[in-house]
Design an enzyme around this catalytic site. Structure first.
Site, PDB file in Angstrom:
ATOM      1  N   VAL A 145       0.199  -1.729  -0.134  1.00 52.90           N
ATOM      2  CA  VAL A 145      -0.361   0.488   0.529  1.00 52.90           C
ATOM      3  C   VAL A 145       0.950   1.352  -0.133  1.00 52.90           C
ATOM      4  O   VAL A 145       0.983   2.594  -0.574  1.00 52.90           O
ATOM      5  CB  VAL A 145      -1.086   0.176   1.157  1.00 52.90           C
ATOM      6  CG1 VAL A 145      -2.106   1.163   0.949  1.00 52.90           C
ATOM      7  CG2 VAL A 145      -1.788  -0.882   0.768  1.00 52.90           C
ATOM      8  N   CYS A 146       2.297   0.996   1.244  1.00 51.43           N
ATOM      9  CA  CYS A 146       3.035   2.192   0.614  1.00 51.43           C
ATOM     10  C   CYS A 146       3.163   3.251  -0.769  1.00 51.43           C
ATOM     11  O   CYS A 146       3.250   3.536  -0.248  1.00 51.43           O
ATOM     12  CB  CYS A 146       3.944   1.627   1.294  1.00 51.43           C
ATOM     13  SG  CYS A 146       3.561   2.068   3.512  1.00 51.43           S
ATOM     14  N   THR A 147       3.586   1.814  -1.009  1.00 48.95           N
ATOM     15  CA  THR A 147       4.671   2.238  -2.049  1.00 48.95           C
ATOM     16  C   THR A 147       3.336   2.120  -3.397  1.00 48.95           C
ATOM     17  O   THR A 147       4.097   3.536  -4.059  1.00 48.95           O
ATOM     18  CB  THR A 147       4.831   0.452  -2.921  1.00 48.95           C
ATOM     19  OG1 THR A 147       5.589  -0.116  -2.017  1.00 48.95           O
ATOM     20  CG2 THR A 147       5.703   0.316  -4.551  1.00 48.95           C
TER      21      THR A 147
END
Ligand code: BEZ
Length: 210
Positions: free
Chosen positions: A44-46
């Site tokens: 998700v962070c990517t």
């Protein structure tokens, strides 16, 4: 105690992917979108990092500097940035704080132990050019943030700083705004010569330049 809207964003000095940053010096004269994410090399962070990188012209247009943070090292961040650039088809140019010792995460209350003992959750702090916190948002680990909302709220804050108005639900730039209840009708005549639509004495809509 958790940081609140109106508080001064605490200063810190720390290593980032772009060298040592003194937060207040680095932010000087700009708005800041300061956001934490659970860890490098997470899916998700990517996508969030990619979206922030792609929105660089939108942030710049609003005089906003993005600053990411997670509790990984500069080397880990740099390796991950290559992945972000590759998979999200972008070039990430904003700094990411390497908060390995969790000093800033603790200062900003970014670790919520009942969600995760060690990792930072998805905190957002919108900080204005006088270093005041103007918005906080907290998202869980498994849900990526809505970047349209982040830009919208920056637009709304900058609009309500410029004129004595407030923004109604779901407001977008160009929509009608509300004349603040603290402005009398007498004062409104000079402040809003374009006029207004009064649904109730406390609910007056007007149109302003975008
Ligand atoms: C992520 O950032 O992709 C993530 C982090 C923790 C749990 C699930 C997803």
């Amino acid at each position: 105690m958790a940081l609140r809207i109106g508080d001064t964003a605490p200063n810190f000095e720390i290593e980032t992917t772009q060298g040592k940053v003194n937060f207040h010096d680095w932010a000087k004269g700009s708005w800041v979108f300061f956001f934490s994410h659970p860890a490098d090399y997470t899916p998700v962070c990517t996508t969030e990092m990619g979206r922030t990188a792609k929105l660089a012209p939108e942030f710049a247009k609003r005089n906003v500097k993005p600053l990411g943070l997670s509790t990984d090292t500069v080397e880990q961040h740099k390796g991950w940035i290559n992945d972000i650039n590759d998979t999200q088809e972008t070039i990430l140019e904003f700094p990411i704080v390497a908060d390995k010792e969790r000093k800033v995460a603790e200062l900003y209350d970014m670790i919520h132990p009942n969600e995760d003992q060690n990792a930072t959750i998805r905190s957002v702090f919108i900080v204005d050019p006088s270093h005041k916190i103007r918005l906080t948002m907290t998202y869980p680990m498994t849900v990526g943030r809505n970047f349209d909302e982040i830009l919208r709220v920056i637009d709304a804050l900058q609009t309500t700083d410029a004129q004595e108005v407030a923004c109604p639900a779901d407001w977008r730039p160009g929509d009608d705004v509300i004349i603040r209840p603290t402005v009398s009708n007498e004062d409104a005549k000079t402040k809003f010569p374009q006029g207004w639509k009064e649904l109730r004495p406390y609910l007056r809509f007007t149109q302003i330049e975008k």
